[in-house]
Design a protein around this motif. Sequence first.
Motif, mmCIF file in Angstrom:
data_model
loop_
_atom_site.group_PDB
_atom_site.id
_atom_site.type_symbol
_atom_site.label_atom_id
_atom_site.label_comp_id
_atom_site.label_asym_id
_atom_site.label_seq_id
_atom_site.Cartn_x
_atom_site.Cartn_y
_atom_site.Cartn_z
ATOM 1 N N VAL A 31 0.837 -1.206 0.000
ATOM 2 C CA VAL A 31 0.000 0.000 0.000
ATOM 3 C C VAL A 31 0.866 1.248 0.000
ATOM 4 C CG1 VAL A 31 -1.542 1.390 1.426
ATOM 5 C CG2 VAL A 31 -2.024 -1.019 1.067
ATOM 6 N N ALA A 33 3.878 1.480 -0.931
ATOM 7 C CA ALA A 33 4.628 1.561 -2.184
ATOM 8 C C ALA A 33 3.778 2.191 -3.273
ATOM 9 C CB ALA A 33 5.086 0.175 -2.600
ATOM 10 N N SER A 34 2.475 1.882 -3.275
ATOM 11 C CA SER A 34 1.657 2.431 -4.362
ATOM 12 C C SER A 34 1.095 3.805 -4.023
ATOM 13 C CB SER A 34 0.557 1.445 -4.750
ATOM 14 O OG SER A 34 -0.513 1.562 -3.881
ATOM 15 N N LEU A 35 1.000 4.160 -2.747
ATOM 16 C CA LEU A 35 0.436 5.468 -2.408
ATOM 17 C C LEU A 35 1.504 6.506 -2.080
ATOM 18 C CD1 LEU A 35 -2.618 4.586 -0.153
ATOM 19 C CD2 LEU A 35 -2.609 5.185 -2.555
ATOM 20 N N GLY A 36 2.639 6.049 -1.540
ATOM 21 C CA GLY A 36 3.678 6.994 -1.157
ATOM 22 C C GLY A 36 3.342 7.675 0.161
ATOM 23 N N ASP A 38 3.630 11.025 0.634
ATOM 24 C CA ASP A 38 3.461 12.467 0.529
ATOM 25 C C ASP A 38 2.012 12.924 0.580
ATOM 26 O OD1 ASP A 38 2.992 11.256 -1.774
ATOM 27 O OD2 ASP A 38 4.055 12.653 -3.079
ATOM 28 N N LEU A 42 -4.428 10.233 1.993
ATOM 29 C CA LEU A 42 -4.499 8.989 1.217
ATOM 30 C C LEU A 42 -3.863 7.852 1.985
ATOM 31 C CD1 LEU A 42 -3.637 9.623 -2.511
ATOM 32 C CD2 LEU A 42 -5.822 9.251 -1.426
ATOM 33 N N HIS A 45 -6.174 6.560 4.699
ATOM 34 C CA HIS A 45 -7.250 5.683 4.232
ATOM 35 C C HIS A 45 -6.701 4.343 3.772
ATOM 36 C CE1 HIS A 45 -10.133 8.719 4.766
ATOM 37 N NE2 HIS A 45 -9.766 9.483 3.768
ATOM 38 N N GLY A 46 -5.570 4.390 3.079
ATOM 39 C CA GLY A 46 -4.982 3.160 2.539
ATOM 40 C C GLY A 46 -4.565 2.217 3.648
ATOM 41 N N HIS A 80 -7.401 20.035 0.956
ATOM 42 C CA HIS A 80 -7.776 18.742 0.398
ATOM 43 C C HIS A 80 -9.010 18.186 1.101
ATOM 44 C CE1 HIS A 80 -7.402 14.575 -0.859
ATOM 45 N NE2 HIS A 80 -7.523 14.258 0.412
ATOM 46 N N MET B 1 3.795 11.354 -6.958
ATOM 47 C CA MET B 1 3.135 10.041 -6.963
ATOM 48 C C MET B 1 1.958 10.039 -7.948
ATOM 49 S SD MET B 1 4.629 7.865 -5.252
ATOM 50 C CE MET B 1 3.886 6.272 -5.124
ATOM 51 N N ALA B 3 -0.621 8.041 -7.563
ATOM 52 C CA ALA B 3 -1.815 7.484 -6.932
ATOM 53 C C ALA B 3 -2.953 8.492 -6.854
ATOM 54 C CB ALA B 3 -1.467 6.975 -5.538
ATOM 55 N N ILE B 7 -6.792 8.057 -8.106
ATOM 56 C CA ILE B 7 -7.910 7.960 -7.170
ATOM 57 C C ILE B 7 -8.973 9.002 -7.508
ATOM 58 C CG2 ILE B 7 -8.522 8.312 -4.751
ATOM 59 C CD1 ILE B 7 -5.815 6.987 -4.092
ATOM 60 N N ALA B 24 -12.137 7.835 1.153
ATOM 61 C CA ALA B 24 -11.807 6.529 1.757
ATOM 62 C C ALA B 24 -12.253 5.399 0.843
ATOM 63 C CB ALA B 24 -12.473 6.403 3.119
ATOM 64 N N THR B 27 -9.977 5.349 -2.298
ATOM 65 C CA THR B 27 -8.629 4.847 -2.005
ATOM 66 C C THR B 27 -8.649 3.333 -1.861
ATOM 67 O OG1 THR B 27 -8.292 6.866 -0.738
ATOM 68 C CG2 THR B 27 -6.632 5.165 -0.514
ATOM 69 N N THR B 28 -9.640 2.826 -1.133
ATOM 70 C CA THR B 28 -9.702 1.376 -0.932
ATOM 71 C C THR B 28 -9.920 0.647 -2.251
ATOM 72 O OG1 THR B 28 -10.730 1.904 1.175
ATOM 73 C CG2 THR B 28 -10.727 -0.387 0.517
ATOM 74 N N PHE B 30 -9.092 1.696 -5.207
ATOM 75 C CA PHE B 30 -7.840 1.801 -5.964
ATOM 76 C C PHE B 30 -6.857 0.719 -5.502
ATOM 77 C CE2 PHE B 30 -3.475 3.539 -5.897
ATOM 78 C CZ PHE B 30 -3.264 3.665 -7.254
ATOM 79 N N LEU B 31 -6.739 0.587 -4.182
ATOM 80 C CA LEU B 31 -5.798 -0.411 -3.648
ATOM 81 C C LEU B 31 -6.243 -1.821 -3.991
ATOM 82 C CD1 LEU B 31 -5.019 1.158 -0.189
ATOM 83 C CD2 LEU B 31 -3.451 0.873 -2.097
ATOM 84 N N GLN B 34 -5.109 -2.447 -7.395
ATOM 85 C CA GLN B 34 -3.651 -2.522 -7.484
ATOM 86 C C GLN B 34 -3.116 -3.809 -6.871
ATOM 87 O OE1 GLN B 34 -1.253 -0.113 -8.648
ATOM 88 N NE2 GLN B 34 -3.079 0.528 -9.757
ATOM 89 N N LEU B 35 -3.636 -4.152 -5.694
ATOM 90 C CA LEU B 35 -3.076 -5.294 -4.962
ATOM 91 C C LEU B 35 -3.824 -6.588 -5.252
ATOM 92 C CD1 LEU B 35 -2.676 -3.675 -1.418
ATOM 93 C CD2 LEU B 35 -1.168 -3.473 -3.358
#
Lengths: 460, 306
Positions: A31, A33-36, A38, A42, A45-46, A80, B1, B3, B7, B24, B27-28, B30-31, B34-35
Amino acid sequence: MADDVLLRFIGHLRHHGIPVSPAETLDAMRVTASLGYDQPALLFHGLQSCLAKSQAEQQPFADCFAKFFALPNTGQTAAHDDGDTSAQGESTPKDADGGQQGSANTAVPNTAGRGGGAGSEGQRLQLALMEAASQIELNQIRYPTQRNLYRRRLLQALAKAQPGFAALPSAAEAPETQQSKWLSQQQSWLQTQAAALVDRQLALNNQADLREYREARMRDMAIGAMDAYHRNQLPELIRKLAKKLASRHRQHYRHSRQGRLNLGKTIKQSIAYDGIPFRRHWQSTRKTRSQLYVLCDISGSVATWSELLLLFLHALGDVIPKTRSFVFCDQSIEVTDTLQSRALAQAVAEIFAEHGMGGSGYGTAIDGFFANHGADINRHTTVIILGDGRCNGAETGLGSLRKIYQRARLVLWFNPEAESRWGSGDSEIPRFRSACHHIAECSSLRQLERLLDELLGILH
Amino acid sequence: MTAKPAIDALITDLANQGYIASPAIATTLFLAQQLARPILIEGPPGVGKTELANACSAMLAAPLIRLQCYEGLDESKALYDWKYSKQLLYVQVLKEQLQEVLGGASGLDAAVERLHNFDDIFYSERFLEPRPLLHAIQSEQAAVLLIDEIDKADYEFESLLLEILADFQVSIPEIGRLKAKAKPLVILTSNNTRELSDALKRRCLHLYIPFPESRLEARIVHSRVPEVPDQLREQLVNFVQQVREMDLKKLPAISETIDWARSLILLHSQSLSTELVTDTLNVLLKYEEDIEMVTPEISRLLKGNP
């Protein structure tokens, strides 16, 4: 490096009672690795989706996340959050006082230093502070008494790395120049920063340690001897114990729904199909679900135990048979609906506020219970009574209890008093003994847990 | 990034399908893509758990395969079954053929030996009756597999799911392992009527969808029932939000808000009044006790509107 931060974060989660398995750790790594790192919102939530796996874990996770990453309340994050209307109940973790947390923040972009250190100088000092913290292994701090020790070590390590700050000429020796004034300002700012850093790390480590210790102690503590503070912690602990108990008994609860093959019938039917068992017949065993009646004394002396028993039984959820709960002072009142319609702790509090705190009248309560529900009691019914059996010299309701005893599968009496006191004074326990299958002492949580464990064993 | 834009794109795509997703949720999702992980969605009834699966299916243009769970659901209804009748029929038809196959075999041993030389024709994929889970695995195109209300199924069933959720494969003793041709997007929903096993949770991403706050709910109503005038929508959402703070048996969810909005449109209402709310409250609340509890409060709740 980044993985290191994540591993430390997961260590903290585990420490705070959120179990994270190695497989979930691997997930979390993918997670990040794919979201970072920064995009804090995000990332939150991830990580939440793969590390906090139940509703109960969401809040502790958010707290841990906020503390650990101590996200700065930067304009960017705020914008944001305002832009995306979040459906989450809780807001994205933002720590108003921003700043730094352990050496973790070396990977998370941070706000510029505040206070004495402005701009890049402040950032440089912050970084130095972080390096010193990781050098002295600040994350090992456990107890408040270590606070001063770590503060001193931190400043010493800092002095070693930044000799300029250590060897400040004292105000008496040197004339106060612009330079020395600025330096002493910086120094005092660093000291407060170091102290804050130590305190925050302590808060992160210490709470969980204390909680583990407290929970272990609370299981053995006599409930009557607990103060209000500890009693408030009980529902959470009970939830945990109940979960463990439930998973232990769940396996016993399975029974074959289809039943066994009825060979005779199947063969007879198969004659029509040339001996091929086209239609199979199953010998289904219809299992009558057992029923549990709980009768709790909620007069002043034993109210706490009744509360715990109700909490415990309803937290056991679907491993326990269908339960009907009653409370009584001098009349038995059914509270099953109240318990089911609301959040458990709230429901229990409501019941006690409404019906509690009177003198117990076992006679009228048990007679009334039998008159109303005696007809429903049969070979599949288990009745639990919780009370101290002190009838204040009034009616005992023994006649009704005996009738219940004759009809029910099991009548259990849980008594919060120590066994040595049964029968003393106005306690009628010895007489009740003749109308119960078993009378057990349940003064601590551990005893209660053991009793329910045995009960589940018998019922399944 | 990369991501964040991805998203945001997901949020837009879902919005095009009429599903307003929070960060939320996006993001979920998306993951999960991805995963290649299943998503376990929890939350009160009616907040759009099942709807998310529908929206995903529409967004990805993937077939939606739905498995509704209930007590007593087992592998023969969820995973696969053998076509017993077909097998029996074939046995009958092929009886004569058997004579030819065995013709010339001298003695029992020789006959059995000959039979052994044939493949196990009756337990092959030809006689396999695929149920939803196997369907999702065999589908040529990546499907969206919705396992609805998993908490209603038994514990045994959860264990049965583990292999599919972790490795996207099914082991059938007679045939062997069937691997997914295209990994489906798996969405499990739960109403939290019981605690799910840790083994199941471990294999899924967890997503909790709570009741939406008022701004999000207003957007959802706008997207679902665009005919509602702005003023009415605001009143309606405010009213529902306040009702949710009362102690009710069943709190009104988004689906009820949308139903209510639709009924108000049918009644050509422009704004909420006490009489109108009294008459239509049964759309919003599903228990008589709840209605009795809210009715005396209606005028106060309406005044609470800005």
